[in-house]
Enzyme design. Structure first.
Site, mmCIF file in Angstrom:
data_model
loop_
_atom_site.group_PDB
_atom_site.id
_atom_site.type_symbol
_atom_site.label_atom_id
_atom_site.label_comp_id
_atom_site.label_asym_id
_atom_site.label_seq_id
_atom_site.Cartn_x
_atom_site.Cartn_y
_atom_site.Cartn_z
ATOM 1 N N HIS A 144 102.202 38.445 69.333
ATOM 2 C CA HIS A 144 101.191 38.268 70.386
ATOM 3 C C HIS A 144 99.839 38.562 69.751
ATOM 4 O O HIS A 144 99.725 39.490 68.942
ATOM 5 C CB HIS A 144 101.431 39.226 71.552
ATOM 6 C CG HIS A 144 102.711 38.980 72.294
ATOM 7 N ND1 HIS A 144 103.473 39.992 72.831
ATOM 8 C CD2 HIS A 144 103.367 37.829 72.581
ATOM 9 C CE1 HIS A 144 104.534 39.487 73.425
ATOM 10 N NE2 HIS A 144 104.495 38.175 73.286
ATOM 11 N N GLU A 185 104.717 32.648 71.859
ATOM 12 C CA GLU A 185 104.881 31.930 73.138
ATOM 13 C C GLU A 185 103.567 31.970 73.926
ATOM 14 O O GLU A 185 103.504 32.571 74.992
ATOM 15 C CB GLU A 185 106.054 32.495 73.961
ATOM 16 C CG GLU A 185 106.542 33.878 73.567
ATOM 17 C CD GLU A 185 105.706 35.006 74.154
ATOM 18 O OE1 GLU A 185 104.761 34.729 74.904
ATOM 19 O OE2 GLU A 185 105.992 36.172 73.853
#
Length: 333
Positions: free
Chosen positions: A248, A286
């Protein structure tokens, strides 16, 4: 042409005198290696007449300088008799069918964990399978503390480094970054200092996630999370491997946004993840599926979009980078 790159350890300098036919390297006041260069289908390296045998540090420094100076250079051929044994054991050099000829491949060089990861253990953590949260996965190594990666990026003319997040030192910075409207739009984690303290304490207690602060010339500019995908919520959405890692990413400082900065920090973050465990074959991410800018940045640096899928809280793009693709096309400088 004489030039200087900062060199590990960081208080020393690697200096080069480079021409089309010669490379001479010194570390501070200490000569490292003196080479005659022969340019052809590959770049061939010969010790200058009368120069003593090559040291491991000299071979490494010459490979580093030549690869960092020319991102298109994929292979060096060394003429050595004999080579430093540790260079062969580590994969820095590999023997060829011609006696006295040894190759250094760019794809192998950048997989050398040192000096980029400092004094971190080189060997992989032993594998022992455990079950947590209903998921079977390898027991993970204890989380690191402090600086985990450092490299001089010649594109920026700056050091890019990663260190573990310190809640007391970084809380206010993290809180400011998360409350920036641009960041809130995608992370949706705005809130109070107390909320963010709890958020970070939860991650600190989670063995599958490491929280990192990205720095340029030791100035914090970004927050990263590196997680083991097998234990993460992403696992059910693809054929996850035991050593896949996920990332992330949050750039908090406005002055460090832009594609040239992404080229530096994204390559550094991915490099660190692959160096941290040689069994990691894929790095995944993602981002929100409508975050076209980040997806575009990732695609321009070797990630591909495997698919889109629905998390409970967002429509996500599954971005993936393989170890083979990263190192075979390695553009690190």
């Amino acid at each position: 042409m004489t030039a200087v790159f900062p060199f590990q350890p960081r208080w020393r300098d690697l200096s080069a005198d480079l021409t089309d036919t010669r490379l001479s390297l010194t570390d501070g006041q200490h000569p490292l290696i003196d080479l005659r260069l022969e340019r052809g289908d590959t770049l061939e390296l010969h010790l200058q007449d009368g120069h003593p045998g090559a040291s491991l540090q000299g071979v490494w420094a010459a490979c580093y300088w030549l690869f960092a100076s020319d991102p298109a250079c994929q292979q060096l051929t060394w003429h050595l008799d004999p080579p430093p044994p540790a260079a062969l054991r580590s994969g820095l050099l590999r023997a060829t069918e011609v006696a006295g000829h040894y190759q250094c491949l760019r794809s192998l060089f950048w997989q050398q964990p040192r000096p980029w990861t400092g004094d971190a253990p080189v060997a992989a953590y032993p594998q022992h399978m455990v079950i947590s949260g209903g998921k079977r996965h390898p027991l993970r190594a204890p989380k690191p503390v402090g600086e985990v990666y450092r490299r001089f990026d010649a594109r920026l003319g700056s050091w890019i480094s990663l260190r573990t997040l310190d809640i007391e030192a970084d809380l206010e910075r993290f809180n400011r970054w998360q409350n920036t409207p641009r960041v809130m739009d995608f992370w949706e984690e705005g809130g109070t200092l107390e909320r963010h303290r709890q958020f970070l304490e939860t991650l600190a207690a989670d063995p599958h996630t490491v929280t990192l602060i990205g720095c340029i010339d030791d100035q914090p500019f970004a927050y990263f999370e590196v997680y083991w995908a097998k234990e993460d919520r992403i696992a059910p959405f693809y054929d996850v491997d035991d050593y896949d890692r996920g990332i992330h990413m949050l750039v908090g400082e406005q002055a460090h946004r832009g594609p040239h900065k992404v080229a530096s920090w994204l390559s550094a973050l991915t490099h660190y993840v692959f160096l941290d465990d040689p069994r990691t074959q894929r790095v995944v991410a993602e981002p929100r599926a409508d975050n076209a800018k980040m997806i575009g940045y990732m695609q321009s640096h070797g990630f591909h979009c495997e698919k889109e899928f629905n998390f409970p809280h967002k429509r996500a793009a599954l971005m993936m980078q393989s170890r083979e693709r990263f190192f075979e096309g390695c553009e690190l400088v």
